[in-house]
Write an enzyme that holds these catalytic residues in place. Sequence first.
Site, PDB file in Angstrom:
ATOM      1  N   LYS A 104      12.847  77.335  23.555  1.00  0.00           N
ATOM      2  CA  LYS A 104      11.925  77.873  22.309  1.00  0.00           C
ATOM      3  C   LYS A 104      10.566  76.928  22.334  1.00  0.00           C
ATOM      4  O   LYS A 104       9.647  77.444  22.246  1.00  0.00           O
ATOM      5  CB  LYS A 104      12.769  77.714  20.921  1.00  0.00           C
ATOM      6  CG  LYS A 104      13.988  78.455  20.992  1.00  0.00           C
ATOM      7  CD  LYS A 104      14.338  78.230  19.357  1.00  0.00           C
ATOM      8  CE  LYS A 104      15.088  76.997  19.150  1.00  0.00           C
ATOM      9  NZ  LYS A 104      16.343  76.321  19.837  1.00  0.00           N
ATOM     10  N   ARG A 127      16.321  80.042  10.567  1.00  0.00           N
ATOM     11  CA  ARG A 127      17.610  79.657  11.230  1.00  0.00           C
ATOM     12  C   ARG A 127      18.845  79.883  10.593  1.00  0.00           C
ATOM     13  O   ARG A 127      19.969  79.822  11.087  1.00  0.00           O
ATOM     14  CB  ARG A 127      17.529  78.011  11.150  1.00  0.00           C
ATOM     15  CG  ARG A 127      17.360  77.355  12.808  1.00  0.00           C
ATOM     16  CD  ARG A 127      17.872  75.867  12.631  1.00  0.00           C
ATOM     17  NE  ARG A 127      17.984  75.287  13.941  1.00  0.00           N
ATOM     18  CZ  ARG A 127      17.131  74.596  14.716  1.00  0.00           C
ATOM     19  NH1 ARG A 127      15.827  74.781  14.476  1.00  0.00           N
ATOM     20  NH2 ARG A 127      17.455  74.128  15.710  1.00  0.00           N
ATOM     21  N   ARG A 131      17.191  66.754  29.044  1.00  0.00           N
ATOM     22  CA  ARG A 131      16.053  66.618  28.474  1.00  0.00           C
ATOM     23  C   ARG A 131      15.289  65.300  28.062  1.00  0.00           C
ATOM     24  O   ARG A 131      16.337  64.376  27.778  1.00  0.00           O
ATOM     25  CB  ARG A 131      15.980  67.532  27.316  1.00  0.00           C
ATOM     26  CG  ARG A 131      14.780  67.397  26.462  1.00  0.00           C
ATOM     27  CD  ARG A 131      14.663  68.312  25.445  1.00  0.00           C
ATOM     28  NE  ARG A 131      15.589  68.334  24.569  1.00  0.00           N
ATOM     29  CZ  ARG A 131      15.633  69.214  23.163  1.00  0.00           C
ATOM     30  NH1 ARG A 131      14.692  69.971  23.187  1.00  0.00           N
ATOM     31  NH2 ARG A 131      16.471  69.176  22.439  1.00  0.00           N
ATOM     32  N   ARG A 159      17.108  62.141  23.245  1.00  0.00           N
ATOM     33  CA  ARG A 159      17.089  62.539  21.882  1.00  0.00           C
ATOM     34  C   ARG A 159      18.605  62.173  21.382  1.00  0.00           C
ATOM     35  O   ARG A 159      19.520  62.456  21.940  1.00  0.00           O
ATOM     36  CB  ARG A 159      16.754  63.762  21.294  1.00  0.00           C
ATOM     37  CG  ARG A 159      15.447  63.969  20.506  1.00  0.00           C
ATOM     38  CD  ARG A 159      14.899  65.280  20.501  1.00  0.00           C
ATOM     39  NE  ARG A 159      15.613  66.251  19.895  1.00  0.00           N
ATOM     40  CZ  ARG A 159      15.399  67.538  19.884  1.00  0.00           C
ATOM     41  NH1 ARG A 159      14.143  68.074  20.098  1.00  0.00           N
ATOM     42  NH2 ARG A 159      16.167  68.673  19.164  1.00  0.00           N
ATOM     43  N   ARG A 198      25.912  71.338  17.675  1.00  0.00           N
ATOM     44  CA  ARG A 198      24.644  72.209  17.283  1.00  0.00           C
ATOM     45  C   ARG A 198      24.837  73.765  17.916  1.00  0.00           C
ATOM     46  O   ARG A 198      24.453  74.720  17.485  1.00  0.00           O
ATOM     47  CB  ARG A 198      23.482  71.598  17.967  1.00  0.00           C
ATOM     48  CG  ARG A 198      22.885  70.339  17.155  1.00  0.00           C
ATOM     49  CD  ARG A 198      22.032  69.497  18.108  1.00  0.00           C
ATOM     50  NE  ARG A 198      21.049  70.121  18.641  1.00  0.00           N
ATOM     51  CZ  ARG A 198      20.085  69.836  19.708  1.00  0.00           C
ATOM     52  NH1 ARG A 198      20.399  68.716  20.065  1.00  0.00           N
ATOM     53  NH2 ARG A 198      19.030  70.356  19.921  1.00  0.00           N
TER      54      ARG A 198
HETATM   55  P1  AP5 Z   1      13.290  73.097  24.771  1.00  0.00           P
HETATM   56  O1  AP5 Z   1      12.086  73.912  25.029  1.00  0.00           O
HETATM   57  O2  AP5 Z   1      12.934  71.660  24.309  1.00  0.00           O
HETATM   58  O3  AP5 Z   1      14.122  73.920  24.032  1.00  0.00           O
HETATM   59  P2  AP5 Z   1      14.425  74.344  22.383  1.00  0.00           P
HETATM   60  O4  AP5 Z   1      14.845  75.482  22.244  1.00  0.00           O
HETATM   61  O5  AP5 Z   1      12.968  73.836  21.676  1.00  0.00           O
HETATM   62  O6  AP5 Z   1      15.614  73.249  22.017  1.00  0.00           O
HETATM   63  P3  AP5 Z   1      15.660  72.281  20.827  1.00  0.00           P
HETATM   64  O7  AP5 Z   1      16.667  71.057  21.042  1.00  0.00           O
HETATM   65  O8  AP5 Z   1      14.342  71.812  20.173  1.00  0.00           O
HETATM   66  O9  AP5 Z   1      16.266  73.141  19.697  1.00  0.00           O
HETATM   67  P4  AP5 Z   1      16.939  72.922  18.593  1.00  0.00           P
HETATM   68  O10 AP5 Z   1      16.745  74.287  17.969  1.00  0.00           O
HETATM   69  O11 AP5 Z   1      18.382  72.290  18.657  1.00  0.00           O
HETATM   70  O12 AP5 Z   1      15.981  71.605  17.881  1.00  0.00           O
HETATM   71  P5  AP5 Z   1      15.014  71.681  16.771  1.00  0.00           P
HETATM   72  O13 AP5 Z   1      14.127  70.538  17.112  1.00  0.00           O
HETATM   73  O14 AP5 Z   1      14.395  72.971  16.533  1.00  0.00           O
HETATM   74  O15 AP5 Z   1      14.019  73.084  26.406  1.00  0.00           O
HETATM   75  C1  AP5 Z   1      15.161  72.177  26.254  1.00  0.00           C
HETATM   76  C2  AP5 Z   1      15.174  71.615  27.767  1.00  0.00           C
HETATM   77  O16 AP5 Z   1      15.436  72.546  28.789  1.00  0.00           O
HETATM   78  C3  AP5 Z   1      13.911  70.937  27.928  1.00  0.00           C
HETATM   79  O17 AP5 Z   1      14.114  69.685  28.801  1.00  0.00           O
HETATM   80  C4  AP5 Z   1      13.086  71.848  28.942  1.00  0.00           C
HETATM   81  O18 AP5 Z   1      12.230  71.056  29.624  1.00  0.00           O
HETATM   82  C5  AP5 Z   1      14.142  72.572  29.601  1.00  0.00           C
HETATM   83  N1  AP5 Z   1      13.778  73.882  29.789  1.00  0.00           N
HETATM   84  C6  AP5 Z   1      13.315  74.725  29.151  1.00  0.00           C
HETATM   85  N2  AP5 Z   1      13.090  76.159  29.608  1.00  0.00           N
HETATM   86  C7  AP5 Z   1      13.917  75.868  30.874  1.00  0.00           C
HETATM   87  C8  AP5 Z   1      14.054  76.890  32.021  1.00  0.00           C
HETATM   88  N3  AP5 Z   1      13.488  78.190  31.981  1.00  0.00           N
HETATM   89  N4  AP5 Z   1      14.686  76.573  33.022  1.00  0.00           N
HETATM   90  C9  AP5 Z   1      15.132  75.035  32.947  1.00  0.00           C
HETATM   91  N5  AP5 Z   1      14.819  74.016  32.028  1.00  0.00           N
HETATM   92  C10 AP5 Z   1      14.213  74.603  31.054  1.00  0.00           C
HETATM   93  O19 AP5 Z   1      15.880  71.254  15.719  1.00  0.00           O
HETATM   94  C11 AP5 Z   1      16.442  69.950  15.591  1.00  0.00           C
HETATM   95  C12 AP5 Z   1      17.422  69.718  14.343  1.00  0.00           C
HETATM   96  O20 AP5 Z   1      16.403  69.779  13.003  1.00  0.00           O
HETATM   97  C13 AP5 Z   1      18.555  70.804  14.162  1.00  0.00           C
HETATM   98  O21 AP5 Z   1      19.618  70.540  14.439  1.00  0.00           O
HETATM   99  C14 AP5 Z   1      18.508  71.000  12.633  1.00  0.00           C
HETATM  100  O22 AP5 Z   1      19.027  69.684  11.836  1.00  0.00           O
HETATM  101  C15 AP5 Z   1      17.173  70.598  11.954  1.00  0.00           C
HETATM  102  N6  AP5 Z   1      16.440  71.739  11.726  1.00  0.00           N
HETATM  103  C16 AP5 Z   1      15.053  72.253  12.600  1.00  0.00           C
HETATM  104  N7  AP5 Z   1      14.628  73.407  11.957  1.00  0.00           N
HETATM  105  C17 AP5 Z   1      15.600  73.799  10.899  1.00  0.00           C
HETATM  106  C18 AP5 Z   1      15.557  74.788   9.954  1.00  0.00           C
HETATM  107  N8  AP5 Z   1      14.756  75.894  10.161  1.00  0.00           N
HETATM  108  N9  AP5 Z   1      16.614  74.834   9.047  1.00  0.00           N
HETATM  109  C19 AP5 Z   1      17.671  73.891   9.120  1.00  0.00           C
HETATM  110  N10 AP5 Z   1      17.587  72.601   9.910  1.00  0.00           N
HETATM  111  C20 AP5 Z   1      16.712  72.737  10.756  1.00  0.00           C
HETATM  112 MG    MG Z   2      12.423  72.665  20.151  1.00  0.00          MG
END
Ligand code: AP5
Ligand code: MG
Length: 214
Positions: free
Chosen positions: A13, A88, A127, A160, A171
Amino acid sequence: MKIIMLGAPGAGKGTQAKKIAAKYNIPHISTGDIFRANIKNGTELGKKAKTYMDQGLLVPDELVVDLVVDRLNQDDCKEGYVLDGFPRTIPQAEALDGALGKLGQKVDFAIDVDVPDENIIHRMGGRRACVGCGATYHLEHAPTKVEGICDMCGQELILRDDDKPETVKKRLGVYHEQTKPLINYYTTAGILKTVDGTVDIEDVFQAIVNILGE
Ligand code: AP5
Ligand code: MG
């Protein structure tokens, strides 16, 4: 253009949202990045969010919704935005619809970046995130120019805390239970678009551009 990115943790994402923001010249709003910045700066919000994030749990809706709605009311959001990691939960989606409805606006596209759980575990282990600016890389799929050093700001890269395998599994469970129902929600709303997130980063992006238009 108002876009929501859906998908499991690690589906890509953030990677795709950054590219969308650059191409269409709209802000990229990541709730995860906002929380991580608050944790780094030691704010009250950061302290509260960290207790949930470290366990792989969602931060409670009441801590998230006002924060996002305030952000969407800022001037740079007038022409649209790409929301990454929000909504979410169904209550968050309803709160977003309510807030936009008051402004006579609505979301244009909900893009689901679809990646099976098996691929996710492998991705997260590779990552690396910058301690300075939060930029993310992948050891194999999106490497930095100099190993362990951020291309953007030159600071150090880390795994991370919530990317450790046990927390990733947690997660993923939370995603299936609380976030996946949004796929139905946005299908019913008639704005869901699904892209295959298992192909190369550039190919995923091309599929998204085909949906959004040049
Ligand atoms: P990346 O682009 O970083 O993936 P992502 O979908 O953004 O993953 P996140 O871990 O950021 O998602 P998340 O939803 O768990 O975390 P968030 O920060 O939102 O890609 C992942 C890896 O794969 C990278 O190394 C990339 O280079 C690689 N990659 C990407 N595309 C690829 C491809 N096509 N092929 C190969 N490799 C690829 O949230 C963190 C925490 O915050 C949550 O757990 C929660 O506690 C809290 N939080 C955030 N938002 C909310 C909300 N709205 N409500 C409640 N809690 C929340
Ligand atoms: Mg992300």
